[in-house]
Design a protein around this motif. Structure first.
Motif, short mmCIF file in Angstrom:
data_model
loop_
_atom_site.label_atom_id
_atom_site.label_comp_id
_atom_site.label_asym_id
_atom_site.label_seq_id
_atom_site.Cartn_x
_atom_site.Cartn_y
_atom_site.Cartn_z
N THR A 85 0.84 -1.21 0.00
CA THR A 85 0.00 0.00 0.00
C THR A 85 0.86 1.25 0.00
O THR A 85 0.62 2.19 -0.75
N GLU A 86 1.87 1.28 0.86
CA GLU A 86 2.79 2.40 0.94
C GLU A 86 4.16 1.99 0.40
O GLU A 86 4.48 0.78 0.36
N ARG A 87 4.98 2.98 0.10
CA ARG A 87 6.34 2.69 -0.37
C ARG A 87 7.08 1.81 0.63
O ARG A 87 7.77 0.86 0.24
N SER A 88 6.91 2.12 1.92
CA SER A 88 7.62 1.35 2.95
C SER A 88 7.18 -0.11 2.95
O SER A 88 7.98 -1.01 3.23
N ASP A 89 5.90 -0.37 2.63
CA ASP A 89 5.42 -1.76 2.55
C ASP A 89 6.09 -2.47 1.37
O ASP A 89 6.50 -3.63 1.46
#
Ligand SMILES: Nc1ccn([C@@H]2O[C@H](COP(=O)(O)OP(=O)(O)OP(=O)(O)O)[C@@H](O)[C@H]2O)c(=O)n1
Ligand SMILES: C[C@](O)(CO)[C@H](O)COP(=O)(O)O
Length: 240
Positions: A85-89
């Motif tokens: 979902t997010e860049r970090s994920d």
């Protein structure tokens, strides 16, 4: 040709490229990492830069609905992982994949580099690898702020002038020990703490990554105007 640099205590270097974004701010028909730059997809430029260093392999995080990746030429030492979902994920999923490789050691170095930064210089990546090898925690390419910095209210009116002393733009690659980075991103995710780069997750663990100066042409292609600038930078680099 891959350029070789002194490896610190025979650890391996790996790379992760988050490439699962939709490019909303670009507003293009396809995700911006697949837009053509000098006749080649942005993501391909980025991977070719990384593969000129002595990273052992690259894991690219892709969106589930990505129909473009299969149209890129097959590159050696490149694997894929599911985006998040997010860049970090997306980064965390790629690290999970790397940790399944038998030849990967938890203390190996991993360089995380945005797909949207194709203008990064191989020499800057190598400088990061050499400089950070002496810093146990890791570090990132960055650029000291040049302009006076203003903070604004919701009406875009100035509320304060922010001191630019010791203020840097964080860029990528960001280079950390593989297991430490995975644990830091996992902790941030469990705590529901949004992190916009790898360094922030490491900082949340109480560490202080080192900032390594990068050439300012290492821009992140974000808005439509960035494309012409990136093309100019790549042409300039190719003509050196
Ligand atoms: N869930 C996400 C979001 C972003 N990225 C990647 O992280 C890099 C930097 O993110 P950004 O420039 O914000 O890309 P987008 O999220 O695609 O852009 P936007 O915010 O405009 O949608 C990009 O290479 C993007 O593909 C990713 O892998 N997974
Ligand atoms: C990682 C990064 O490129 C460092 O500047 C930046 O944080 C990415 O932010 P984005 O909003 O995901 O583009």
């Amino acid at each position: 040709m891959r350029s070789f640099i002194k490896l610190s205590n025979n650890l391996n270097y790996w790379a992760v490229v988050p490439a699962a974004g939709v490019g909303q701010r670009m507003g293009s028909a396809c995700p911006k990492q697949y837009l053509s730059l000098l006749g080649k997809p942005i993501l391909q430029h980025t991977l070719e830069k990384l593969l000129q260093t002595n990273v052992q392999g690259v894991v690219v995080s892709l969106a589930a609905e990505d129909n473009y990746w299969s149209q890129l030429p097959t590159l050696p030492r490149v694997w894929t992982a599911p985006g998040g979902t997010e860049r970090s994920d997306s980064v965390r999923h790629a690290l999970e994949k790397l940790l399944t490789f038998p030849e990967v050691k938890p203390n190996d170095w991993v360089l995380v580099h945005d797909a949207a930064r194709p203008c990064v210089r191989v020499s800057d990546i190598q400088n990061l690898m050499q400089t950070v090898a002496d810093y146990p925690i890791g570090g990132l390419l960055a650029n000291p702020v040049r302009d006076t910095m203003k903070r604004a209210d919701t009406q875009n009116c100035v509320t304060e002038t922010v001191s630019r002393q010791q203020l840097w733009h964080a860029l990528t690659p960001q280079m950390f020990r593989l297991q430490l980075l995975y644990d830091a991103l996992t902790t941030a995710a469990i705590q529901g703490y949004p992190v916009t780069d790898e360094s922030q997750a490491i900082e949340l663990m109480g560490y202080s990554p080192v900032l390594v100066s990068s050439h300012p042409d290492n821009i992140k292609i974000t808005h439509p105007d960035d494309l012409a600038l990136a093309a100019l930078f790549l042409q300039q680099q190719n003509n050196v």
